[in-house]
Design a protein around this motif. Structure first.
Motif, PDB file in Angstrom:
ATOM      1  N   ALA A 155      35.478  41.872  30.762  1.00  0.00           N
ATOM      2  CA  ALA A 155      34.200  42.110  30.379  1.00  0.00           C
ATOM      3  C   ALA A 155      33.528  41.125  31.200  1.00  0.00           C
ATOM      4  N   ILE A 156      34.093  40.668  32.352  1.00  0.00           N
ATOM      5  CA  ILE A 156      33.211  39.658  33.008  1.00  0.00           C
ATOM      6  C   ILE A 156      32.355  40.403  34.338  1.00  0.00           C
ATOM      7  N   ALA A 157      30.969  40.576  33.916  1.00  0.00           N
ATOM      8  CA  ALA A 157      30.064  41.172  34.855  1.00  0.00           C
ATOM      9  C   ALA A 157      29.703  40.537  36.221  1.00  0.00           C
ATOM     10  N   ILE A 158      29.707  41.197  37.216  1.00  0.00           N
ATOM     11  CA  ILE A 158      29.134  40.715  38.641  1.00  0.00           C
ATOM     12  C   ILE A 158      27.758  41.167  38.723  1.00  0.00           C
ATOM     13  N   PRO A 159      26.870  40.333  38.766  1.00  0.00           N
ATOM     14  CA  PRO A 159      25.426  40.726  39.116  1.00  0.00           C
ATOM     15  C   PRO A 159      25.292  41.526  40.432  1.00  0.00           C
ATOM     16  N   SER A 160      24.661  42.674  40.333  1.00  0.00           N
ATOM     17  CA  SER A 160      24.748  43.462  41.659  1.00  0.00           C
ATOM     18  C   SER A 160      24.225  42.657  42.954  1.00  0.00           C
ATOM     19  N   LEU A 161      23.367  41.671  42.551  1.00  0.00           N
ATOM     20  CA  LEU A 161      22.757  41.130  43.812  1.00  0.00           C
ATOM     21  C   LEU A 161      23.873  39.901  44.428  1.00  0.00           C
ATOM     22  N   VAL A 162      25.024  39.719  43.969  1.00  0.00           N
ATOM     23  CA  VAL A 162      26.093  39.073  44.664  1.00  0.00           C
ATOM     24  C   VAL A 162      27.358  39.902  44.556  1.00  0.00           C
ATOM     25  N   LYS A 163      27.217  41.077  44.514  1.00  0.00           N
ATOM     26  CA  LYS A 163      28.486  42.039  44.739  1.00  0.00           C
ATOM     27  C   LYS A 163      29.283  41.709  45.707  1.00  0.00           C
ATOM     28  N   ASP A 164      28.637  41.506  46.906  1.00  0.00           N
ATOM     29  CA  ASP A 164      29.405  41.016  48.037  1.00  0.00           C
ATOM     30  C   ASP A 164      29.954  39.563  48.064  1.00  0.00           C
ATOM     31  N   ASN A 165      29.667  38.904  47.195  1.00  0.00           N
ATOM     32  CA  ASN A 165      30.056  37.441  47.095  1.00  0.00           C
ATOM     33  C   ASN A 165      31.224  37.338  46.025  1.00  0.00           C
ATOM     34  N   VAL A 166      31.463  38.115  45.106  1.00  0.00           N
ATOM     35  CA  VAL A 166      32.581  37.824  44.264  1.00  0.00           C
ATOM     36  C   VAL A 166      33.199  39.093  44.068  1.00  0.00           C
ATOM     37  N   SER A 167      34.571  38.776  44.207  1.00  0.00           N
ATOM     38  CA  SER A 167      35.581  39.753  44.314  1.00  0.00           C
ATOM     39  C   SER A 167      35.965  40.068  42.640  1.00  0.00           C
ATOM     40  N   ASN A 168      36.321  41.442  42.585  1.00  0.00           N
ATOM     41  CA  ASN A 168      36.694  41.715  41.120  1.00  0.00           C
ATOM     42  C   ASN A 168      38.032  41.476  41.019  1.00  0.00           C
ATOM     43  N   LYS A 169      38.920  41.186  41.973  1.00  0.00           N
ATOM     44  CA  LYS A 169      40.291  40.878  41.833  1.00  0.00           C
ATOM     45  C   LYS A 169      40.485  39.340  42.145  1.00  0.00           C
ATOM     46  N   VAL A 170      41.280  38.686  41.142  1.00  0.00           N
ATOM     47  CA  VAL A 170      41.465  37.226  40.987  1.00  0.00           C
ATOM     48  C   VAL A 170      42.773  36.902  41.125  1.00  0.00           C
ATOM     49  N   ARG A 171      43.263  36.134  41.956  1.00  0.00           N
ATOM     50  CA  ARG A 171      44.775  35.685  41.661  1.00  0.00           C
ATOM     51  C   ARG A 171      44.967  34.533  41.120  1.00  0.00           C
ATOM     52  N   VAL A 172      45.796  34.415  40.009  1.00  0.00           N
ATOM     53  CA  VAL A 172      46.056  33.186  39.153  1.00  0.00           C
ATOM     54  C   VAL A 172      47.332  32.440  39.301  1.00  0.00           C
ATOM     55  N   ASP A 173      47.249  31.484  39.631  1.00  0.00           N
ATOM     56  CA  ASP A 173      48.601  30.590  39.931  1.00  0.00           C
ATOM     57  C   ASP A 173      48.725  29.638  38.757  1.00  0.00           C
ATOM     58  N   ILE A 174      50.136  29.592  38.277  1.00  0.00           N
ATOM     59  CA  ILE A 174      50.326  28.491  37.269  1.00  0.00           C
ATOM     60  C   ILE A 174      51.690  27.841  37.652  1.00  0.00           C
ATOM     61  N   THR A 175      51.365  26.545  37.541  1.00  0.00           N
ATOM     62  CA  THR A 175      52.355  25.751  37.880  1.00  0.00           C
ATOM     63  C   THR A 175      52.621  24.746  36.578  1.00  0.00           C
ATOM     64  N   ILE A 176      53.819  24.883  35.966  1.00  0.00           N
ATOM     65  CA  ILE A 176      54.168  24.071  34.734  1.00  0.00           C
ATOM     66  C   ILE A 176      55.089  22.763  35.203  1.00  0.00           C
ATOM     67  N   THR A 177      54.655  21.563  35.041  1.00  0.00           N
ATOM     68  CA  THR A 177      55.536  20.483  35.173  1.00  0.00           C
ATOM     69  C   THR A 177      55.374  19.608  34.054  1.00  0.00           C
ATOM     70  N   ASP A 178      56.373  18.638  33.990  1.00  0.00           N
ATOM     71  CA  ASP A 178      56.282  17.438  32.939  1.00  0.00           C
ATOM     72  C   ASP A 178      56.692  18.305  31.656  1.00  0.00           C
ATOM     73  N   VAL A 179      57.630  19.240  31.770  1.00  0.00           N
ATOM     74  CA  VAL A 179      58.295  19.882  30.634  1.00  0.00           C
ATOM     75  C   VAL A 179      59.096  18.786  29.505  1.00  0.00           C
ATOM     76  N   LYS A 180      58.637  18.572  28.270  1.00  0.00           N
ATOM     77  CA  LYS A 180      59.480  17.685  27.650  1.00  0.00           C
ATOM     78  C   LYS A 180      59.819  18.464  26.142  1.00  0.00           C
ATOM     79  N   PRO A 181      60.770  18.020  25.640  1.00  0.00           N
ATOM     80  CA  PRO A 181      61.233  18.338  24.234  1.00  0.00           C
ATOM     81  C   PRO A 181      60.359  17.900  23.272  1.00  0.00           C
ATOM     82  N   MET A 182      59.864  18.775  22.281  1.00  0.00           N
ATOM     83  CA  MET A 182      58.835  18.274  21.489  1.00  0.00           C
ATOM     84  C   MET A 182      59.381  17.695  20.458  1.00  0.00           C
TER      85      MET A 182
END
Lengths: 182, 145
Positions: A155-182
């Protein structure tokens, strides 16, 4: 005699070092990228938090929306105020389960986890499927995964004025480091 | 005369365009020269968030805060970004302060227990920590020596 043996055995078992069941990473980097004809939009937040529960093979990563850093001040302002409404929805979180293998973080090697879960952002929740690459080298654990999301699903709306500036598709990259026992 | 007016209009238009482009592309401004909106102890901030997150967000989210606290740890990210952890009395939580600058002589000299003054923008609470970003170190024991 048998009683003594069983008591000794019980004590021996109880004193075995228990393998950690929960792990925490305070250095979970979330990066997103969207490519549109007019403008590439990307931002990074290096301070996501991940909690991994080995007992039920679940993984949960969360991030604060106001912590995303952009190159341009105006983009950061629009992201917070117009698109993601970070005052109203300050966090995004992903909760998933490893479905292809038994989860373990103690045997060194490279693994691929198939993860099924859901992403909650901007008050909306949608299913996500992704493959995570997991590198375990003794106590050093690193994980990474990528997936695409559609802004319209959240439900993130892109205003029609900037339709060409903002893509509806977004790539998300996650990198998890420093994983330690709790 | 007409030529002169045309030239002036042209110059004004170009200036507006240049200013507009600069404004559109301007980088995120640092907090170094800004006055903090609130000053408090690191522990009070952690406590406010653990008691009532919504209420704490209404007071602190997105605000430039100046925190007084003691260094519980520091951590260097993959890109040399430094995070300073300020201690609180609500374990396992800290105030996690992501610095605007990479590691340098000043951050390398910091030791556990040092009392610090840090200024940064509060981005909210992510269990178990309260987070600040764009932080700068306002004062350290080394600076007072």
């Amino acid at each position: 005699m048998i009683r003594y043996i069983s008591i000794t055995l019980l004590i021996a078992i109880a004193s075995l070092p228990a393998a950690a069941q929960q792990y925490l990473s305070r250095n979970t980097q979330i990066h997103f990228f969207s490519d549109a004809p007019m403008e590439k939009i990307e931002a990074t937040n290096p301070k996501g938090v991940t909690i991994i529960n080995v007992a039920n093979a679940t993984i949960q990563s969360s991030v604060l929306m106001k912590g995303f850093q952009f190159r341009k001040a105006l983009m950061q302002q629009h992201f917070n105020e117009t698109y993601i409404e970070s005052d109203k929805y300050p966090k995004a979180s992903f909760t998933g389960k490893v479905v292809n293998t038994a989860m373990q973080l103690t045997i060194s090697g490279n693994y691929t986890w198939q993860i099924e879960g859901e992403l909650t952002m901007h008050g909306k929740t949608n299913p996500i499927e992704t493959k995570a690459l997991v590198q375990i080298d003794g106590a050093i654990i690193k994980m990474s995964c990528s997936f695409n999301i559609l802004l319209s699903d959240y439900a993130i709306a892109i205003p029609s004025l900037v339709k060409d500036n903002v893509s509806n598709k977004v790539r998300v990259d996650i990198t998890i480091t420093d994983v330690k026992p709790m | 005369m007409r030529k002169k007016i045309g030239l002036s209009i042209g110059i004004i238009a170009l200036t507006i365009l240049a200013l507009g482009l600069y404004w559109y592309n301007r980088p995120v401004e640092g907090v170094a020269n800004k006055k903090p909106q609130l000053t408090l102890e690191a522990n009070d901030l952690i406590q406010a968030y653990t008691i009532n997150e919504t209420d704490a967000n209404s007071r602190y989210l997105g605000k430039l805060v100046e925190l007084h606290g003691s260094l519980a740890g520091k951590d260097k990210g993959p890109d040399n970004a430094i995070t300073i952890m300020l201690a609180g009395n609500v374990p396992p939580g800290f105030v996690s302060c992501l610095l605007a600058t990479n590691s340098n002589a000043e951050t390398d000299a910091l030791k556990s227990g040092d009392s610090l003054v840090i200024k940064g923008i509060c981005t909210g609470y992510l269990f178990p920590d309260v987070q600040l970003n764009q932080c700068i170190i306002v004062n350290t024991p080394q600076k007072n020596d």
